[in-house]
Design an enzyme around this catalytic site. Sequence first.
Site, PDB file in Angstrom:
ATOM      1  N   ASP A 152       0.845  -1.195   0.000  1.00 27.85           N
ATOM      2  CA  ASP A 152       0.000   0.000   0.000  1.00 27.85           C
ATOM      3  C   ASP A 152       0.875   1.237   0.000  1.00 27.85           C
ATOM      4  OD1 ASP A 152      -2.297   1.827   0.706  1.00 27.85           O
ATOM      5  OD2 ASP A 152      -3.328  -0.075   0.965  1.00 27.85           O
ATOM      6  N   HIS A 208      -3.799   6.096   3.298  1.00 28.03           N
ATOM      7  CA  HIS A 208      -4.465   4.875   2.835  1.00 28.03           C
ATOM      8  C   HIS A 208      -3.811   3.612   3.414  1.00 28.03           C
ATOM      9  CE1 HIS A 208      -5.884   1.926  -0.174  1.00 28.03           C
ATOM     10  NE2 HIS A 208      -6.847   2.779  -0.460  1.00 28.03           N
ATOM     11  N   SER A 534     -10.960  -1.058  -1.157  1.00 25.24           N
ATOM     12  CA  SER A 534      -9.678  -0.981  -0.447  1.00 25.24           C
ATOM     13  C   SER A 534      -9.862  -1.265   1.034  1.00 25.24           C
ATOM     14  CB  SER A 534      -9.105   0.436  -0.542  1.00 25.24           C
ATOM     15  OG  SER A 534      -8.428   0.623  -1.749  1.00 25.24           O
TER      16      SER A 534
END
Length: 752
Positions: A152, A208, A534
């Site tokens: 990520d 994220h 996600s």
Amino acid sequence: MGLTEILILISVLSFHSLAVAINDFLGKSNLETYIVHVEFPEYSDIQLSSSSGPNEDLDSWYRSFLPTTFASSNEAPQIVHSYHNVFKGFAAKLSAEDVKTMEKKPGFISAQPQMLLSLHTTHSPNFLGLHQNVGFWNESNYGKGVIIGVLDSGIAPDHPSFSDEGMPPPPAKWKGKCQFNTSACNNKLIGARFFSDGNGSPMDEDGHGTHTAGTAAGNYVKGANVFGNANGTAVGVAPLAHLAIYKVCSPGCSESDILAAMDAAIHDGVDILSLSLQGGSGPFYADNIAMGAYSAMEKGIFVSCSAGNSGPFNRSLSNEAPWILTVGASTIDRKIRTSAKLGNNEEFNGESLYQPKDFPPALFPLYYTGMNQSDFNSGYCGSGLLNDTGVLGKIVVCDNGGGVSRIAKGQNIKSSGGVGMILINQLSQGYATSADAHVLPATHLSYTDGVKVLAYINSTKSPMGSISFKGTIIGDHQAPLVAAFSSRGPSRTSPGILKPDIIGPGVNILAAWHRSVENNSNTKATFNVISGTSMSCPHLSGVAALLKSVHPDWSPAAIKSAIMTTADIVNLAKNPIEDQTLLPANVFATGSGHVNPAKANNPGLIYDIEPKDYIPYLCGLNYTNREVSHLVQRKVNCTAESSIPEAQLNYPSFSIVFGSSIQKYTRMVTNVGEAKSVYTVKVAPPAGVNVTVKPNTLSFSEVNQKLTYEVTFSLLASSANNTVSQGSLAWTSAKYSVRSPIVALFGATQRF
Ligand SMILES: *[C@@H]1O[C@H](CO)[C@@H](O)[C@H](O)[C@H]1NC(C)=O
Ligand SMILES: *[C@@H]1O[C@H](CO)[C@@H](O)[C@H](O)[C@H]1NC(C)=O
Ligand SMILES: *[C@@H]1O[C@H](CO)[C@@H](O)[C@H](O)[C@H]1NC(C)=O
Ligand SMILES: *[C@@H]1O[C@H](CO)[C@@H](O)[C@H](O)[C@H]1NC(C)=O
Ligand SMILES: *[C@@H]1O[C@H](CO)[C@@H](O)[C@H](O)[C@H]1NC(C)=O
Ligand SMILES: *[C@@H]1O[C@H](CO)[C@@H](O)[C@H](O)[C@H]1NC(C)=O
Ligand SMILES: *[C@@H]1O[C@H](CO)[C@@H](O)[C@H](O)[C@H]1NC(C)=O
Ligand SMILES: *[C@@H]1O[C@H](CO)[C@@H](O)[C@H](O)[C@H]1NC(C)=O
Ligand SMILES: *[C@@H]1O[C@H](CO)[C@@H](O)[C@H](O)[C@H]1NC(C)=O
Ligand SMILES: *[C@@H]1O[C@H](CO)[C@@H](O)[C@H](O)[C@H]1NC(C)=O
Ligand SMILES: *[C@@H]1O[C@H](CO)[C@@H](O)[C@H](O)[C@H]1NC(C)=O
Ligand SMILES: *[C@@H]1O[C@H](CO)[C@@H](O)[C@H](O)[C@H]1NC(C)=O
């Protein structure tokens, strides 16, 4: 350009134009990064010199592919990553001429410019039935000893979600690295690596990666909230699992780095790989993530990937290889409610995370810029709004979408002197709303309510409205509801395999964040609420870690089967799971259904698949010997080996494409329940299809015993082309129900 903006882009541009847009943004050199696939000529063992180790030999062999003279460009080609585990090949900075020269060398297979991928948030463990000190969480030891590798945007290592309080040291097999400067790693965060585009550190500059890692395996943090909402203890799905971080996005996710990260993770000894990344979709021998995942699966690593955020449109999936768990997104039973009241007293409930205490309940003038039907973009509240003097002192109504992020719309209104926002869905987005960290008072309404708001504005000269805040509400009985954005099947690469596999929490998920959201910076424990596949992917990565902890001997396919055959197909109200239209969702939205971790722990029967079983499947896709050999990294002759239709793979679901009107498949189930158990089959045939199963009873006398059955699908009447119907097949005993969805596709299907 932040990742959230890239996510928005991907829904409006094709994948290629996205990559181009990012390249323009990054500023290109003459040389591009290519992913180069090579093979040992004829798969004869290459004569590697014996003095150095095998990896050094591979590296020097890879270098031998680089041209020594380079005509048009004065930059020398250069290797960026050498791959040792994912496949034979490397990433290199090359010119188009360099590639032409390389094509002539023996052993060259292909060279493609790398793609840039995009990234696709705690109440959710409780929603999944995981509770402290009891049941499956207790039984699975909270994922103790399992290593989850997260590819990520990196991680904020000092976040309390990654504290190692109560964590054992990593298992002896762990060979990974910590590339932070100081002692940032610990027994929770056991590894952190970055790759060439990582800005010199595994540090998360986006949020994220911190969020997905926290969702999969974050430690307990009390009093976690955003703007005071969703207040509670934040915790990941597998709080005693270890985390290994591979930073591959900063902000774009470079394909060569993703492969280098998978290569490293296989070497380092992770048990689970979690990839909340979205690429394109194409044949598996040309899909680098699918190839990397194959090599990982062969080593017993479970690979969980997001299905993509390109829904609700059909055939919008990515990450669809059968050795990957493809995860769609659905809601949890928590709403962070705000409502809009109109001058005519109509009131509509919507959502927003930002819930100011001091916003007056008074009516303000309403303003909608989208009334002009001939100006397609005018309702999206994009940057053009900043010059609109009509916004001052008003609540502005904005259409959702149009390439402008939901939060950016609010920023534009605030900058123009507007006081609030009513965000309304378009038809395709239906009833699916999100609670975002807006910068001004806002509420996100459904399409149906939006139509009523617009009709009111159109009906009066001076429309008025107000926004009020109702806080966090738990107990939405429509949950889980499939998110509008969740990508849908059927798979274009392999329509004979039903995808997505499963849905899990992916809407309004609270988890760790890399910095304070907006100005709420008075606390170190910062969290954010975001949505996407996600977010659902790391939930399933966490569930896989829990299962792996209890059943260390289960293969990746066995874990997947357990998750799929025990999934829930009804919502909290006990009605079939719905989608954004509030009608029952089809299997191309839900796959096998919504994950039920405790049931997955005790599935009764499993459909197992060994790595070698994928070879006849790949041959059956009519890939060439060379394509199959390269994908599985050993010599395969499809003529000599068997070849099977896709639906013959021992998969825990059925996708039957009706070309020929009678199709017969065998399946093998392994008893992981009680030794002496008897199962009978219950079939709900898809409309237009006759389904017969032989035998219709399976009697087991021992644990791990395998039995086979044969299932025949025959067309009862010709159905219209391009239609689908769905049903199910379940093996039931006194204790278990082992359910497989069936989908029948009629007529020719699009396929890559
Ligand atoms: C928790 O798990 C342990 C070990 O598996 C077991 O001994 C104990 O009885 C369990 N406790 C509860 C409340 O289920
Ligand atoms: C790592 O150390 C170098 C040299 O001391 C310093 O310049 C850099 O900012 C540090 N990076 C981080 C992420 O702490
Ligand atoms: C969150 O909940 C905790 C425990 O109930 C409480 O002490 C704290 O004040 C709450 N925080 C907010 C912002 O509501
Ligand atoms: C998707 O496919 C289903 C089944 O064929 C069909 O009913 C539906 O209209 C399609 N949806 C879209 C958005 O094309
Ligand atoms: C509506 O939009 C079109 C296209 O942008 C523009 O030419 C026209 O002037 C607009 N009409 C009004 C009444 O604003
Ligand atoms: C505002 O209008 C001016 C003049 O027409 C234009 O140059 C500028 O780009 C506009 N700003 C925005 C944000 O649209
Ligand atoms: C955050 O701080 C900036 C600068 O102090 C201010 O302009 C902005 O309005 C603040 N945002 C919020 C949401 O309070
Ligand atoms: C507004 O009302 C007019 C006349 O009643 C109608 O023609 C038009 O379609 C309406 N527009 C919207 C956006 O509802
Ligand atoms: C592969 O080729 C065979 C023989 O031509 C054909 O029957 C089959 O449908 C093909 N399979 C796929 C997946 O295209
Ligand atoms: C593949 O196997 C077939 C049947 O055994 C054989 O005829 C053929 O020569 C083999 N091809 C290669 C490239 O080895
Ligand atoms: C379904 O197939 C079975 C076995 O071939 C047959 O006995 C049965 O009559 C068929 N049912 C229908 C409705 O055609
Ligand atoms: C389906 O399409 C094929 C050709 O694409 C055609 O031959 C066939 O008649 C169609 N079937 C139906 C039921 O419309």
